[in-house]
Design a protein around this motif. Sequence first.
Motif, PDB file in Angstrom:
ATOM      1  N   PRO A 198       0.797  -1.233   0.000  1.00 41.89           N
ATOM      2  CA  PRO A 198       0.000   0.000   0.000  1.00 41.89           C
ATOM      3  C   PRO A 198       0.824   1.276   0.000  1.00 41.89           C
ATOM      4  CG  PRO A 198      -0.060  -1.055   2.158  1.00 41.89           C
ATOM      5  CD  PRO A 198       0.585  -2.036   1.223  1.00 41.89           C
ATOM      6  N   LEU A 199       2.090   1.199   0.413  1.00 45.75           N
ATOM      7  CA  LEU A 199       2.915   2.404   0.495  1.00 45.75           C
ATOM      8  C   LEU A 199       3.922   2.515  -0.643  1.00 45.75           C
ATOM      9  CD1 LEU A 199       3.634   2.569   4.343  1.00 45.75           C
ATOM     10  CD2 LEU A 199       1.811   3.678   3.036  1.00 45.75           C
ATOM     11  N   VAL A 200       3.797   1.631  -1.627  1.00 47.82           N
ATOM     12  CA  VAL A 200       4.722   1.627  -2.763  1.00 47.82           C
ATOM     13  C   VAL A 200       3.959   1.933  -4.041  1.00 47.82           C
ATOM     14  CG1 VAL A 200       6.269   0.219  -4.172  1.00 47.82           C
ATOM     15  CG2 VAL A 200       6.327   0.013  -1.673  1.00 47.82           C
ATOM     16  N   ASP A 201       4.445   2.917  -4.770  1.00 48.25           N
ATOM     17  CA  ASP A 201       3.878   3.264  -6.072  1.00 48.25           C
ATOM     18  C   ASP A 201       4.862   2.807  -7.148  1.00 48.25           C
ATOM     19  OD1 ASP A 201       2.463   4.346  -8.196  1.00 48.25           O
ATOM     20  OD2 ASP A 201       3.315   6.339  -7.939  1.00 48.25           O
ATOM     21  N   LEU A 202       4.554   1.678  -7.771  1.00 50.43           N
ATOM     22  CA  LEU A 202       5.433   1.110  -8.790  1.00 50.43           C
ATOM     23  C   LEU A 202       4.860   1.390 -10.170  1.00 50.43           C
ATOM     24  CD1 LEU A 202       7.408  -2.132  -8.824  1.00 50.43           C
ATOM     25  CD2 LEU A 202       5.834  -1.742 -10.709  1.00 50.43           C
ATOM     26  N   ARG A 203       5.672   1.962 -11.043  1.00 54.76           N
ATOM     27  CA  ARG A 203       5.256   2.278 -12.401  1.00 54.76           C
ATOM     28  C   ARG A 203       6.161   1.582 -13.402  1.00 54.76           C
ATOM     29  NH1 ARG A 203       0.156   4.259 -12.268  1.00 54.76           N
ATOM     30  NH2 ARG A 203      -0.062   5.398 -10.306  1.00 54.76           N
ATOM     31  N   ILE A 204       5.563   0.894 -14.341  1.00 56.24           N
ATOM     32  CA  ILE A 204       6.309   0.319 -15.448  1.00 56.24           C
ATOM     33  C   ILE A 204       6.254   1.321 -16.592  1.00 56.24           C
ATOM     34  CG2 ILE A 204       6.415  -1.559 -17.118  1.00 56.24           C
ATOM     35  CD1 ILE A 204       5.510  -3.450 -14.973  1.00 56.24           C
ATOM     36  N   VAL A 205       7.410   1.775 -17.020  1.00 54.72           N
ATOM     37  CA  VAL A 205       7.526   2.900 -17.946  1.00 54.72           C
ATOM     38  C   VAL A 205       7.754   2.376 -19.354  1.00 54.72           C
ATOM     39  CG1 VAL A 205       8.734   5.056 -18.424  1.00 54.72           C
ATOM     40  CG2 VAL A 205       8.509   4.242 -16.052  1.00 54.72           C
ATOM     41  N   GLY A 206       6.842   2.690 -20.242  1.00 53.55           N
ATOM     42  CA  GLY A 206       6.880   2.166 -21.591  1.00 53.55           C
ATOM     43  C   GLY A 206       7.758   2.964 -22.535  1.00 53.55           C
ATOM     44  N   PRO A 207       7.884   2.510 -23.781  1.00 55.67           N
ATOM     45  CA  PRO A 207       8.716   3.202 -24.766  1.00 55.67           C
ATOM     46  C   PRO A 207       8.191   4.604 -25.053  1.00 55.67           C
ATOM     47  CG  PRO A 207       7.383   1.488 -25.796  1.00 55.67           C
ATOM     48  CD  PRO A 207       7.257   1.289 -24.330  1.00 55.67           C
ATOM     49  N   GLY A 208       9.114   5.540 -25.172  1.00 59.63           N
ATOM     50  CA  GLY A 208       8.731   6.916 -25.460  1.00 59.63           C
ATOM     51  C   GLY A 208       8.321   7.718 -24.248  1.00 59.63           C
ATOM     52  N   GLU A 209       8.227   7.076 -23.088  1.00 54.02           N
ATOM     53  CA  GLU A 209       7.857   7.780 -21.856  1.00 54.02           C
ATOM     54  C   GLU A 209       9.113   8.230 -21.119  1.00 54.02           C
ATOM     55  OE1 GLU A 209       3.991   4.851 -21.105  1.00 54.02           O
ATOM     56  OE2 GLU A 209       5.231   5.488 -19.408  1.00 54.02           O
ATOM     57  N   THR A 210       9.069   9.409 -20.573  1.00 56.63           N
ATOM     58  CA  THR A 210      10.203   9.935 -19.819  1.00 56.63           C
ATOM     59  C   THR A 210      10.291   9.239 -18.466  1.00 56.63           C
ATOM     60  OG1 THR A 210       9.954  12.096 -20.865  1.00 56.63           O
ATOM     61  CG2 THR A 210      11.235  12.003 -18.818  1.00 56.63           C
ATOM     62  N   PRO A 211      11.457   8.697 -18.106  1.00 57.90           N
ATOM     63  CA  PRO A 211      11.582   8.094 -16.773  1.00 57.90           C
ATOM     64  C   PRO A 211      11.185   9.097 -15.699  1.00 57.90           C
ATOM     65  CG  PRO A 211      13.489   7.560 -18.126  1.00 57.90           C
ATOM     66  CD  PRO A 211      12.691   8.566 -18.899  1.00 57.90           C
ATOM     67  N   PRO A 212      10.239   8.750 -14.827  1.00 59.56           N
ATOM     68  CA  PRO A 212       9.734   9.717 -13.851  1.00 59.56           C
ATOM     69  C   PRO A 212      10.663   9.852 -12.651  1.00 59.56           C
ATOM     70  CG  PRO A 212       8.658   7.616 -13.546  1.00 59.56           C
ATOM     71  CD  PRO A 212       9.559   7.443 -14.738  1.00 59.56           C
ATOM     72  N   PRO A 213      10.552  10.945 -11.911  1.00 60.52           N
ATOM     73  CA  PRO A 213      11.285  11.051 -10.645  1.00 60.52           C
ATOM     74  C   PRO A 213      10.844   9.926  -9.706  1.00 60.52           C
ATOM     75  CG  PRO A 213      10.341  13.170 -11.291  1.00 60.52           C
ATOM     76  CD  PRO A 213       9.740  12.153 -12.194  1.00 60.52           C
ATOM     77  N   CYS A 214      11.806   9.320  -9.026  1.00 58.63           N
ATOM     78  CA  CYS A 214      11.465   8.198  -8.153  1.00 58.63           C
ATOM     79  C   CYS A 214      12.570   7.995  -7.131  1.00 58.63           C
ATOM     80  CB  CYS A 214      11.250   6.925  -8.975  1.00 58.63           C
ATOM     81  SG  CYS A 214      12.709   6.419  -9.913  1.00 58.63           S
ATOM     82  N   ASP A 215      12.304   7.104  -6.189  1.00 57.54           N
ATOM     83  CA  ASP A 215      13.288   6.756  -5.167  1.00 57.54           C
ATOM     84  C   ASP A 215      14.153   5.573  -5.586  1.00 57.54           C
ATOM     85  OD1 ASP A 215      12.185   8.587  -3.005  1.00 57.54           O
ATOM     86  OD2 ASP A 215      10.417   7.344  -3.422  1.00 57.54           O
ATOM     87  N   LEU A 216      13.560   4.690  -6.394  1.00 56.01           N
ATOM     88  CA  LEU A 216      14.237   3.446  -6.761  1.00 56.01           C
ATOM     89  C   LEU A 216      13.950   3.122  -8.224  1.00 56.01           C
ATOM     90  CD1 LEU A 216      15.704   0.726  -6.073  1.00 56.01           C
ATOM     91  CD2 LEU A 216      13.476  -0.129  -5.288  1.00 56.01           C
ATOM     92  N   ILE A 217      14.990   2.778  -8.964  1.00 58.64           N
ATOM     93  CA  ILE A 217      14.852   2.244 -10.317  1.00 58.64           C
ATOM     94  C   ILE A 217      15.221   0.764 -10.264  1.00 58.64           C
ATOM     95  CG2 ILE A 217      15.815   2.244 -12.653  1.00 58.64           C
ATOM     96  CD1 ILE A 217      16.198   5.261 -12.393  1.00 58.64           C
ATOM     97  N   ILE A 218      14.375  -0.070 -10.845  1.00 58.71           N
ATOM     98  CA  ILE A 218      14.675  -1.500 -10.929  1.00 58.71           C
ATOM     99  C   ILE A 218      14.815  -1.880 -12.390  1.00 58.71           C
ATOM    100  CG2 ILE A 218      13.967  -3.838 -10.358  1.00 58.71           C
ATOM    101  CD1 ILE A 218      12.260  -2.757  -8.121  1.00 58.71           C
ATOM    102  N   LEU A 219      15.957  -2.447 -12.745  1.00 54.85           N
ATOM    103  CA  LEU A 219      16.158  -2.995 -14.079  1.00 54.85           C
ATOM    104  C   LEU A 219      15.778  -4.471 -14.024  1.00 54.85           C
ATOM    105  CD1 LEU A 219      19.560  -1.383 -15.160  1.00 54.85           C
ATOM    106  CD2 LEU A 219      17.222  -0.497 -15.389  1.00 54.85           C
ATOM    107  N   PRO A 220      14.755  -4.876 -14.773  1.00 58.90           N
ATOM    108  CA  PRO A 220      14.222  -6.231 -14.639  1.00 58.90           C
ATOM    109  C   PRO A 220      15.025  -7.249 -15.445  1.00 58.90           C
ATOM    110  CG  PRO A 220      12.969  -5.027 -16.262  1.00 58.90           C
ATOM    111  CD  PRO A 220      14.000  -4.060 -15.725  1.00 58.90           C
ATOM    112  N   GLY A 221      14.580  -8.495 -15.359  1.00 62.22           N
ATOM    113  CA  GLY A 221      15.167  -9.544 -16.170  1.00 62.22           C
ATOM    114  C   GLY A 221      14.861  -9.339 -17.643  1.00 62.22           C
ATOM    115  N   SER A 222      15.649 -10.002 -18.489  1.00 62.72           N
ATOM    116  CA  SER A 222      15.496  -9.860 -19.932  1.00 62.72           C
ATOM    117  C   SER A 222      15.848 -11.164 -20.615  1.00 62.72           C
ATOM    118  CB  SER A 222      16.407  -8.754 -20.461  1.00 62.72           C
ATOM    119  OG  SER A 222      16.511  -8.801 -21.866  1.00 62.72           O
ATOM    120  N   LYS A 223      15.105 -11.500 -21.666  1.00 64.01           N
ATOM    121  CA  LYS A 223      15.436 -12.675 -22.476  1.00 64.01           C
ATOM    122  C   LYS A 223      16.468 -12.332 -23.540  1.00 64.01           C
ATOM    123  CE  LYS A 223      15.294 -16.912 -23.537  1.00 64.01           C
ATOM    124  NZ  LYS A 223      16.623 -16.760 -24.183  1.00 64.01           N
ATOM    125  N   SER A 224      16.675 -11.044 -23.827  1.00 56.66           N
ATOM    126  CA  SER A 224      17.665 -10.601 -24.810  1.00 56.66           C
ATOM    127  C   SER A 224      18.424  -9.420 -24.210  1.00 56.66           C
ATOM    128  CB  SER A 224      16.989 -10.203 -26.125  1.00 56.66           C
ATOM    129  OG  SER A 224      16.317 -11.305 -26.703  1.00 56.66           O
TER     130      SER A 224
END
Length: 490
Positions: free
Chosen positions: A274-300
């Motif tokens: 409830p206290l975490v606002d997680l946003r998945i940022v799509g192509p063409g969107e400006t990375p928003p101000p945040c406290d934490l950036i997570i780089l996820p897993g990737s198949k490529s």
Amino acid sequence: MSAQVLMVQGCTSDAGKSALVTALCRWVHRRGLRVAPFKPQNMALNSAVTADGGEIGRAQAVQAQACGIEPRVDFNPVLLKPNSDTGAQVIVHGHAVANMDARGYHDYKRLAFDAVMASHERLIATYDAVIVEGAGSPAEINLRDRDIANMGYAEAVDCPVILIADIDRGGVFAHLVGTLALLSESERGRVAGFVINRFRGDLALLQPGLDWLERETGKPVLGVVPYLHGLHLEAEDALPREYAHKPDAMLRIAVPALPRISNHTDFDALRAHPLVDLRIVGPGETPPPCDLIILPGSKSTRADLAWLCEQGWDVAITRHLRYGGKVIGICGGLQMLGRAVHDPTGIEGEPGSSEGLGWLDLETTLEPHKQLHRVRGKLSFADARVRGYEIHCGVSRGAALENPFARLDDGRPDGARSADGQVIGSYLHGLFDDAEALAALLEWAGLRDAATVDVHALREASIDRLADAVEQHLDIGMLERLLGMTVCVP
């Protein structure tokens, strides 16, 4: 005596097949029967490590939980993990066999179907019931030849089929009637009835359409399932369609929507907090101000790393760290945070090397043998246990590994931390699912003394809600007949 087999097929992808199979698995399990899930062929980048040391789609792992059993490779004998628009890694009985393009896999389907049938035979010999999930739609004309995922399997094993459609998309009657019309006569004959999913509104207003559908097709409507908001179930593949508004959120997290993002289910506990606002940022969107950036897993990893830089995330991460933000890289994200990623044999694409983001002093080489482990350990920077699973071909080497993210119970270190503590990386998927690790990672990111989230309990409650919906909204008598239930346990 062999198990009764019932298959769920959908008019479209994301029609609700996975959810209905999960619901039916829990409903049958409640009746005291031994039940197992089965998906002959899955195409997904969200995967799980099984009790027998293989890799299957995450949806089948959730369905196994609904059955009260550990996930096994037989529940999803063929898994395709796309690594480009035209190719995929082919995983059979839990282990990668090759990278294939669409034509190559089409030729391989005869061998893949042998694997499907071998798993089918083992399951029907072990369980009382097997609930099967199709893939995509059975009406894809270009995929009918050598089909092993939908009616090709159903015809081979001679099982009844429930056809499900999503009314929230619109056009539900066209979906159902059109799908039925595109099937062969024998395939239409094995469709036992329809389920309409994600309905909102007054059922009485829908009833004339249901009556027409039954007259037009001669098939019964087994039920109409309402739109169930707030379910906490691991997605088979697609990114979440809904984001909860959290006015009280105290920690902001941004995740780039990599083109080949894998295991984004890693973030389920964060989405639910409830206290975490997680946003998945799509192509063409400006990375928003945040406290934490997570780089996820990737198949490529190399291709997604190039996309990340094209989208300006390299600059955004530099600015984010300059102002005191934190960064986590998970699996492929860990590799991107290093100095370089090497793929000398072309495991994930064209052979070559890519310069990394340079925030961790390590380099990664992709090697043919995939690491598949379910692990437990302890965070190296906090008094907290962590558990998760490894699915990766990369082997990382470098000085950063001397300051690991965690120390595993099997004696191995995992991941790395930067000297200033702002950047961490781990090969562990599911690292937020353990309450202790979640609390410690949230505190590291800046959210102190926050209540944790029990992801397993949330998932159990969601599975029970789905099973309750089956009990309330579907024709239970018909389901009992389809599954040969002669004795029903209250």
